[in-house]
Design an enzyme around this catalytic site. Sequence first.
Site, PDB file in Angstrom:
ATOM      1  N   ALA A 155       0.880  -1.476   0.041  1.00  0.00           N
ATOM      2  CA  ALA A 155       0.226   0.104   0.196  1.00  0.00           C
ATOM      3  C   ALA A 155       0.945   1.453  -0.171  1.00  0.00           C
ATOM      4  O   ALA A 155       0.523   2.402  -0.547  1.00  0.00           O
ATOM      5  CB  ALA A 155      -0.822   0.311   1.378  1.00  0.00           C
ATOM      6  N   CYS A 156       2.080   1.151   0.568  1.00  0.00           N
ATOM      7  CA  CYS A 156       3.017   2.376   0.181  1.00  0.00           C
ATOM      8  C   CYS A 156       3.722   2.479  -0.692  1.00  0.00           C
ATOM      9  O   CYS A 156       4.200   3.509  -0.902  1.00  0.00           O
ATOM     10  CB  CYS A 156       4.648   2.273   1.420  1.00  0.00           C
ATOM     11  SG  CYS A 156       5.033   0.272   0.926  1.00  0.00           S
ATOM     12  N   ASP A 157       2.382   2.006  -2.055  1.00  0.00           N
ATOM     13  CA  ASP A 157       3.737   2.031  -3.013  1.00  0.00           C
ATOM     14  C   ASP A 157       5.352   1.518  -3.128  1.00  0.00           C
ATOM     15  O   ASP A 157       6.204   1.846  -4.036  1.00  0.00           O
ATOM     16  CB  ASP A 157       3.217   2.967  -3.179  1.00  0.00           C
ATOM     17  CG  ASP A 157       3.967   3.743  -5.186  1.00  0.00           C
ATOM     18  OD1 ASP A 157       2.662   1.993  -5.755  1.00  0.00           O
ATOM     19  OD2 ASP A 157       3.072   4.101  -5.512  1.00  0.00           O
TER      20      ASP A 157
END
Length: 179
Positions: A155-157
Site C-alpha cells: 500500500a505504501c507503493d
Amino acid sequence: MSRVLLAVSASAALHKACDLASKLTQEGHEVRTLMTANAARLISPQLFEAMTGQAARVSEFEGEREGGMDHITLARWGESLVFAPATAGALARLAHGDASDLIGTVVLALQPSTPRLLCPAMNPTMYAHPAVQRNLEQCRADGWQVLDPGSGRLACDEEGTGRLREVPEILQRVRELLG
Ligand SMILES: Cc1cc2nc3c(=O)[nH]c(=O)nc-3n(C[C@H](O)[C@H](O)[C@H](O)COP(=O)(O)O)c2cc1C
C-alpha cells in the site's frame, strides 16, 4: 467448531482482517475481535462486530465489560489466538511481554498450550529492520507460529517483503493451527 481470538493492529492491511473475521465465522468458529486503539481509529469495531456477531474489544477499562477482569475472561475463552495484521509496534510489545493494552494482557494470560499465530504486515524497510527481525525471533521463541509476510507491491507503493498474507493463506494456517 472453536473459539478464536482475532487480534488486529493498525496496519494498511487491516481491511483483510474484516474478511478473515467473516470467513472464520462462516466456517463455524466463534470469533472475538481484540483491537489496538489505533486499529479502532482506522476501522470501527462495529464492522468486526457485524462480521462476527460478537462484541469487538479495545480496552477493558471502558465500554461493555465481560465481568471484573476481562483479560482473564477473554484469555480463558480463547482456544486459539490469531494476530493479523500485526504491526511492527505490536511485535515489539509482544516480544517484551508488554501488558499496557488489552491484547498484550490477554496474550500473557493465555495458557502456554493455547495455539497462537502471528501474521506481520509492514513496509519492506521496516520488516527488514534488525529490531523487527529480533522481535519476531523472540516471539517464535515464546511459542508463536509465524506466517511470514509475502512479497509484492504494498500500500505504501514499494516493492518488497512485508505484505500481509492473503486471507485464504491465513485461513489455511489457522486450520492447521487448530488441527
Ligand atoms: C494508514 C496507516 C497504515 C499503516 N500501516 C502499517 C503497517 O502495515 N504496518 C506497521 O507496522 N505500521 C503501520 N502503520 C503505522 C502504525 O499504525 C503505527 O506504528 C501505530 O503506532 C501502530 O499502532 P498499534 O500497533 O498499536 O496498532 C500504519 C499507519 C497508518 C496511519
